[in-house]
Design a protein around this motif. Sequence first.
Motif, PDB file in Angstrom:
ATOM      1  N   VAL A  28      -2.384  14.835 -30.902  1.00 34.16           N
ATOM      2  CA  VAL A  28      -0.960  14.649 -30.585  1.00 34.16           C
ATOM      3  C   VAL A  28      -0.180  15.742 -31.301  1.00 34.16           C
ATOM      4  O   VAL A  28      -0.183  15.816 -32.532  1.00 34.16           O
ATOM      5  N   LEU A  29       0.482  16.601 -30.526  1.00 34.28           N
ATOM      6  CA  LEU A  29       1.245  17.695 -31.110  1.00 34.28           C
ATOM      7  C   LEU A  29       2.450  17.178 -31.876  1.00 34.28           C
ATOM      8  O   LEU A  29       2.964  16.089 -31.608  1.00 34.28           O
ATOM      9  N   GLU A  30       2.905  17.983 -32.811  1.00 33.95           N
ATOM     10  CA  GLU A  30       4.059  17.611 -33.619  1.00 33.95           C
ATOM     11  C   GLU A  30       5.294  17.401 -32.746  1.00 33.95           C
ATOM     12  O   GLU A  30       6.089  16.490 -32.996  1.00 33.95           O
ATOM     13  N   SER A  31       5.453  18.225 -31.705  1.00 32.90           N
ATOM     14  CA  SER A  31       6.607  18.083 -30.810  1.00 32.90           C
ATOM     15  C   SER A  31       6.588  16.735 -30.092  1.00 32.90           C
ATOM     16  O   SER A  31       7.638  16.124 -29.884  1.00 32.90           O
ATOM     17  N   VAL A  32       5.386  16.267 -29.734  1.00 33.14           N
ATOM     18  CA  VAL A  32       5.261  14.972 -29.067  1.00 33.14           C
ATOM     19  C   VAL A  32       5.587  13.837 -30.044  1.00 33.14           C
ATOM     20  O   VAL A  32       6.310  12.890 -29.709  1.00 33.14           O
ATOM     21  N   ALA A  33       5.060  13.942 -31.257  1.00 31.76           N
ATOM     22  CA  ALA A  33       5.310  12.908 -32.263  1.00 31.76           C
ATOM     23  C   ALA A  33       6.799  12.809 -32.601  1.00 31.76           C
ATOM     24  O   ALA A  33       7.358  11.704 -32.703  1.00 31.76           O
ATOM     25  N   MET A  39      12.969   9.211 -29.426  1.00 32.46           N
ATOM     26  CA  MET A  39      13.094   8.148 -28.433  1.00 32.46           C
ATOM     27  C   MET A  39      13.273   6.794 -29.094  1.00 32.46           C
ATOM     28  O   MET A  39      14.110   5.984 -28.664  1.00 32.46           O
ATOM     29  N   ALA A  40      12.493   6.533 -30.156  1.00 34.51           N
ATOM     30  CA  ALA A  40      12.593   5.255 -30.852  1.00 34.51           C
ATOM     31  C   ALA A  40      13.968   5.082 -31.484  1.00 34.51           C
ATOM     32  O   ALA A  40      14.575   3.999 -31.407  1.00 34.51           O
ATOM     33  N   VAL A  41      14.485   6.149 -32.111  1.00 35.80           N
ATOM     34  CA  VAL A  41      15.806   6.081 -32.739  1.00 35.80           C
ATOM     35  C   VAL A  41      16.879   5.821 -31.690  1.00 35.80           C
ATOM     36  O   VAL A  41      17.769   4.977 -31.886  1.00 35.80           O
ATOM     37  N   PRO A 112      11.554  19.338 -31.297  1.00 37.87           N
ATOM     38  CA  PRO A 112      10.548  19.413 -30.236  1.00 37.87           C
ATOM     39  C   PRO A 112      10.914  20.411 -29.145  1.00 37.87           C
ATOM     40  O   PRO A 112      10.053  20.905 -28.425  1.00 37.87           O
ATOM     41  N   THR A 113      12.218  20.741 -29.032  1.00 39.61           N
ATOM     42  CA  THR A 113      12.657  21.686 -28.013  1.00 39.61           C
ATOM     43  C   THR A 113      12.280  23.128 -28.337  1.00 39.61           C
ATOM     44  O   THR A 113      12.523  24.020 -27.529  1.00 39.61           O
ATOM     45  N   LYS A 114      11.681  23.376 -29.516  1.00 40.46           N
ATOM     46  CA  LYS A 114      11.165  24.719 -29.773  1.00 40.46           C
ATOM     47  C   LYS A 114       9.750  24.880 -29.237  1.00 40.46           C
ATOM     48  O   LYS A 114       9.175  25.967 -29.306  1.00 40.46           O
TER      49      LYS A 114
END
Length: 228
Positions: A28-33, A39-41, A112-114
């Motif tokens: 699981v990539l850092e951007s996905v995590a 999303m949770a926040v 994650p947008t990077k």
Amino acid sequence: MEGLVDSLMEEMNCNVAFTIPIFGGIDVLESVAVTWIVMAVIMIVSLILVQGLKFRKIRGKQAALESGISFLYDFFEDLLGKDGRAYIPYLITVIIYIGFSNMVGLFGFKPPTKDMNVTVTLAVMSIILVEIAGVRKKGVKKWLKSFAEPVPIVTPINILELFIRPLSLCMRLFGNILGAVVVMALIKYLLPVLVPLPFSFYFDIFDGIIQAYVFVFLTSLYIKEAIE
């Protein structure tokens, strides 16, 4: 100098956050995590804000929430017109997600947008929505015919535009956010600890919100063009 290069490479790389121990291990990539965290926040904040809503005698939290949503609806309706109201919830969702994602650097996370995978996905989703909007408004035949407008000779250019638009959306968001991350890495490496704070607020808040606005603004213009 080697330390600076290593720091920049660390900022630019998309590292694996953790591995799910199934099917031989799923990285699981850092951007996905970080996206999951964002999303949770957003979901938790949304659930908190919609608790105890009333039809009459609203006050405080509900008044502020309704004012914010009304502002966003009015803003996008001015861009899209009455026929585009069905697409406003998507645009609000995207601007909130991109805005939050661009500001997570304030809390020590990498935006994650990077990661180009994230920006490509957002761009493709938006362009698919644009074309669906065109099909719903014009019908399949008129939508296909629109590629030959204003004259048939421009058909290849109009078809090419289907690929240019998502590429433009993707690279604009990706390039600006990655550039901001790199600049902040340089500032943190070269300057004392407290000096980068004002720059962090600029790149993580102001520039992050601007990039979210530009993304949904262009998407809105594409939808308006598709449904005219």
